[in-house]
Design an enzyme around this catalytic site. Structure first.
Site, mmCIF file in Angstrom:
data_model
loop_
_atom_site.group_PDB
_atom_site.id
_atom_site.type_symbol
_atom_site.label_atom_id
_atom_site.label_comp_id
_atom_site.label_asym_id
_atom_site.label_seq_id
_atom_site.Cartn_x
_atom_site.Cartn_y
_atom_site.Cartn_z
ATOM 1 N N LYS A 111 2.384 54.882 -108.052
ATOM 2 C CA LYS A 111 3.651 56.100 -108.526
ATOM 3 C C LYS A 111 5.000 55.691 -109.023
ATOM 4 O O LYS A 111 4.946 53.854 -108.996
ATOM 5 C CB LYS A 111 4.140 56.260 -107.143
ATOM 6 C CG LYS A 111 3.041 57.042 -106.291
ATOM 7 C CD LYS A 111 3.465 57.515 -104.993
ATOM 8 C CE LYS A 111 4.656 58.536 -104.921
ATOM 9 N NZ LYS A 111 4.721 58.802 -103.663
ATOM 10 N N ILE A 112 5.167 55.974 -110.433
ATOM 11 C CA ILE A 112 6.434 55.594 -110.679
ATOM 12 C C ILE A 112 7.600 56.670 -111.018
ATOM 13 O O ILE A 112 7.597 57.407 -111.131
ATOM 14 C CB ILE A 112 6.151 55.286 -112.357
ATOM 15 C CG1 ILE A 112 4.740 54.624 -112.950
ATOM 16 C CG2 ILE A 112 7.526 54.658 -112.638
ATOM 17 C CD1 ILE A 112 4.952 53.424 -112.174
#
Ligand code: E4P
Length: 222
Positions: free
Chosen positions: A91-92
């Site tokens: 997750k960015i």
């Protein structure tokens, strides 16, 4: 109408996996911080083991906790190296410089779930940069009088028109109604906490109906 479990709690994960209603798990640094103190990689590996021990291979999303792009890339690579799980998604959070991270990770074959999205524009940028999932935050958008139904619907329409493979995950869910509204608006996936998902199974008339059937049947067999 896919459901993901939004939790880093091992017991909740076990209870969800044995029931089969989820097809993925999302975590974030706040959800992890709710668990007993532990080594980050050790806890994430425990989650991955829970899934593989059930013979499943559902997407698991784990968020970086760095803020500088080069550090995010390094962390994503380290998570992939130290968490032996094929369906791992990093997750960015969305952002102008974060697009560099998404694009570089996608180039390296690391699956990305771009998170903290509040607009169609952010979702389009993230999908174009190579994100596999674009995560739209429903109730945090409602908190500022935003219109998540519009954002989800438009994003779905744009992705469908482009025949783009990215999938919309709607998170920041606080009720069962949010889950239905998000799916009807066009979410591919909705991720929600264990209690909200459990509540979906219950209806007072269900209990009453079963009781009345059993009462009738037991009277008949006497
Ligand atoms: C999911 O990917 C998100 O991190 C999560 O749903 C955020 O939920 P919250 O707004 O309840 O923290």
């Amino acid at each position: 109408m896919k459901l993901f479990l939004d939790s880093a709690n091992l017991e909740e994960i076990d209870q969800a996996l044995i029931r089969g209603h989820i097809s993925g798990i999302t975590t974030n640094p706040s959800l992890l911080s709710k668990e007993p103190k532990a080594n980050f990689f050790a806890h994430v590996n425990k989650i991955a083991d829970r899934i593989t021990n059930r013979g499943q291979e559902i997407p698991l999303s784990v968020e970086v906790f760095a803020t500088k792009p080069e550090e995010m890339i390094r962390q994503a690579q380290e998570i992939r190296e130290r968490v032996s799980y094929k369906q791992l998604n990093i997750k960015i959070p969305v952002g102008w410089n974060e697009l560099k991270v998404i694009s570089e990770l996608a180039r390296q074959g690391i699956k990305v779930n771009c998170t903290c999205i509040f607009t169609e524009e952010q979702a389009v940028l993230a999908a174009n940069a190579g994100a596999k999932f674009v995560s739209i935050f429903m109730c945090r958008l409602k908190d500022i009088a935003g219109d998540p139904i519009k954002v989800i619907g438009n994003t779905r329409r744009i992705l469908d028109l482009a025949k783009h493979p990215a999938e919309i995950i709607v998170g920041s869910i606080r009720s069962q109604t949010d889950i239905l509204d998000a799916h009807i608006a066009g979410a591919h996936i909705v991720t929600a906490g264990a209690k909200i998902l459990e509540g979906m199974a219950f209806h007072p008339q269900t209990e009453k109906s079963v009781q009345s059937f059993l009462a009738d049947f037991n009277a008949w067999v006497k």
